[in-house]
Each structure stands twice: as structure tokens, then as C-alpha cells.
Design an enzyme around this catalytic site. Structure first.
Site, PDB file in Angstrom:
ATOM      1  N   ASN A   9      41.171  25.899  38.862  1.00 38.63           N
ATOM      2  CA  ASN A   9      42.357  26.188  39.668  1.00 38.63           C
ATOM      3  C   ASN A   9      42.115  25.648  41.083  1.00 38.63           C
ATOM      4  OD1 ASN A   9      44.443  27.311  41.116  1.00 38.63           O
ATOM      5  ND2 ASN A   9      43.755  29.440  40.889  1.00 38.63           N
ATOM      6  N   HIS A  93      48.736  34.833  38.575  1.00 41.16           N
ATOM      7  CA  HIS A  93      47.507  34.806  39.374  1.00 41.16           C
ATOM      8  C   HIS A  93      47.625  35.866  40.467  1.00 41.16           C
ATOM      9  CE1 HIS A  93      44.471  33.551  42.237  1.00 41.16           C
ATOM     10  NE2 HIS A  93      43.881  32.932  41.236  1.00 41.16           N
ATOM     11  N   GLU A  95      47.020  35.884  43.487  1.00 43.82           N
ATOM     12  CA  GLU A  95      47.608  35.426  44.755  1.00 43.82           C
ATOM     13  C   GLU A  95      49.133  35.367  44.640  1.00 43.82           C
ATOM     14  OE1 GLU A  95      45.108  31.964  45.188  1.00 43.82           O
ATOM     15  OE2 GLU A  95      43.401  33.298  45.515  1.00 43.82           O
ATOM     16  N   GLU A 165      40.602  38.412  35.986  1.00 44.17           N
ATOM     17  CA  GLU A 165      40.121  38.042  37.324  1.00 44.17           C
ATOM     18  C   GLU A 165      40.149  39.267  38.232  1.00 44.17           C
ATOM     19  OE1 GLU A 165      40.541  33.552  38.174  1.00 44.17           O
ATOM     20  OE2 GLU A 165      42.395  34.514  38.747  1.00 44.17           O
ATOM     21  N   GLY A 171      37.234  34.322  45.289  1.00 45.74           N
ATOM     22  CA  GLY A 171      37.003  33.676  46.580  1.00 45.74           C
ATOM     23  C   GLY A 171      36.080  34.448  47.509  1.00 45.74           C
ATOM     24  N   SER A 210      34.728  33.868  41.523  1.00 45.37           N
ATOM     25  CA  SER A 210      33.447  33.357  42.018  1.00 45.37           C
ATOM     26  C   SER A 210      32.512  32.862  40.903  1.00 45.37           C
ATOM     27  CB  SER A 210      32.752  34.404  42.898  1.00 45.37           C
ATOM     28  OG  SER A 210      33.562  34.702  44.028  1.00 45.37           O
TER      29      SER A 210
END
Ligand code: PGA
Length: 252
Positions: A9, A93, A95, A165, A171, A210
Site C-alpha cells: 500500500n 483501510h 485511514e 491491521e 506506521g 509495520s
């Protein structure tokens, strides 16, 4: 047996020059044992298709409209993504959920739209740090998945990939341990098994948050971890190729 997949991604990163260098290193990868998908921003999908050719590394988009067409300024439909050679699309996702306010229902409708346009939805689920600390990991993941099951149904799930996730690992450099990932992956497979054993046995469940070359092998060795959804490390060819190699080794 389920196959392994690593998906990169790119988020909102890249430009024509950097992409060409990265894709030039990925194009020769052998995807016969474990798959590879790159997920660039919309403007670079055609560049990826052109530089990667028609086989081997797959291409995905980062989002899709829940609508097939119409007056939806700024939206991109599943069939448009198919037109530029997309095979996969991320839906839900974290975000998109947190920054753009996408609800569980919107995510489920996007998965339906993706399947209707013959794309494979990669449905992202996962809890925030606060939710994990409150002991709500299972209930959050179950709620997210149940909405997909009730709105989209098993037929859509059967054609999808799920990505677990944990938001606190995205991140942040803080990866879930292989055991933490395995526990939630097995839980997800259990939810699906209660509805359909075949779907649970065949669906790919990727871990994201990560993932790096240094931790991929341990994560992919877990029985219910079928590969990774990789952000930052997918922008560095050597790292991403090593993560793919870890997926290959986990199959062998
Ligand atoms: P990360 O991102 O690998 O940079 O943590 C993963 C993702 O957001 O899909």
C-alpha cells in the site's frame, strides 16, 4: 491450501520517476509461489500496469466508490479501476475510516461494489490502541466483519481478502507480535467458519501494521497469517522483495 500474498500500500507516496525505479526492481519477481500486489495512488495505476506488464505482479487501488456511476464528483468506480488493469482494491483501510469517516456500512457497500466490478476487495479491519487496552479487540473486529457479512453477504466474502491491521501498529514501527496477530487471525477465521467452513478455510487473511523484512518471516509462519499488507516498507524495493521472499519461504 491457501496461497500467500504480499500487498504494498503506497498510500499518498510516489511520482513517475520514483515509481519507475521501484517497479523496475519488482517486475522480475517470481509470483508462482506467493503473490505480489502493488497499490499505488489512482494516477499511477496505468503506469504500474504498463511497467509491470499483464502478468505476475498484480495491481490494486486504495479506494473505490460504493456507486457504479453517476454524479459523484471525485469518486472512482470499480469498473473504471478494472479499465486501467486493477484486480484488487483496499476497502475500509483505517485511514479511510478515521480520516474520511467511513462507517462499517460504507465499507461493506464498497466491498459489494468492488465485487460487482470484478475486483477483489481487500477488506481491512482492526482495533485502535484504546480499544485494545479496553479489551475490545475481538468485539471491534467482530462488529466490522459482521457488518460486511450482513450487508455484503457470504458471496462477497468468498471473493475477498481480509486484512487485519491493528491501528496502533500502522506506521508506528510497533508491530503486533506473531502470537497477537495469530490470535486475531484465528478469531476472524472462526467468525467466518461459523457461517461457512469453506469460506473460512479458503479466505486469505493478511496482517498489516509495520511489517518489515526483519519481522515478516515470523509473522508469515503463523498458521492463519496468509501474508502481509505492507505500507512504508513497500516503497523500498529491497525491503518489499525480502518480505515477498519471506512469504515464499513460509510456503516451502
Ligand atoms: P505500515 O502501513 O506498514 O507503514 O505500518 C500498513 C498499512 O497502512 O496498510
Amino acid at each position: 491450501m491457501r496461497s500467500k500474498l504480499v500487498a504494498g500500500n503506497w498510500k499518498m507516496h510516489g511520482d513517475f520517476v520514483k515509481n519507475a525505479a521501484l517497479l523496475g526492481e519488482l517486475v522480475t519477481v517470481d509470483t508462482s509461489v506467493a503473490g505480489m500486489v502493488v497499490i499505488p495512488p489512482f494516477p499511477y495505476l496505468a503506469q504500474c500496469r504498463e511497467l509491470l506488464g499483464a502478468r505476475g505482479v498484480g495491481i490494486g487501488a486504495q479506494d473505490v466508490s460504493e456507486h457504479p456511476s453517476g454524479a459523484y464528483t471525485g469518486e472512482v468506480s470499480a469498473s473504471m479501476l478494472g479499465d486501467v488493469g486493477c484486480e484488487y482494491v483496499l476497502v475500509g483501510h483505517s485511514e479511510r475510516r478515521s480520516i474520511h469517516g467511513e462507517s462499517d456500512k460504507v465499507v461493506a457497500r464498497k466491498a459489494v461494489a468492488a465485487c460487482a466490478g470484478e475486483l477483489v476487495p481487500i477488506i481491512c479491519v482492526g482495533e485502535s490502541l484504546e480499544e485494545r487496552e479496553r479489551g475490545e479487540t475481538r468485539s471491534v473486529v467482530e462488529r466490522q466483519l459482521s457488518t460486511v457479512l450482513s450487508v455484503a453477504g457470504l458471496d462477497v466474502l468468498r471473493k475477498s481478502v481480509v486484512a487485519y491491521e491493528p491501528v496502533w501498529a500502522i506506521g508506528t514501527g510497533r508491530t503486533a507480535t506473531p502470537e497477537q496477530a495469530q490470535e486475531v487471525h484465528a478469531f476472524i477465521r472462526g467468525i467466518l467458519a461459523a457461517r461457512d467452513e469453506g469460506c473460512a478455510a479458503s479466505i486469505g487473511i493478511l496482517y498489516g501494521g509495520s511489517v518489515k523484512a526483519s519481522n515478516a518471516a515470523d509473522l508469515f509462519a503463523m498458521p492463519d497469517v496468509d501474508g502481509g499488507l505492507v505500507g512504508g516498507a513497500s516503497l523500498v524495493a529491497r525491503e518489499f522483495l525480502e518480505i515477498h521472499r519471506a512469504a515464499v519461504m513460509a510456503v516451502r
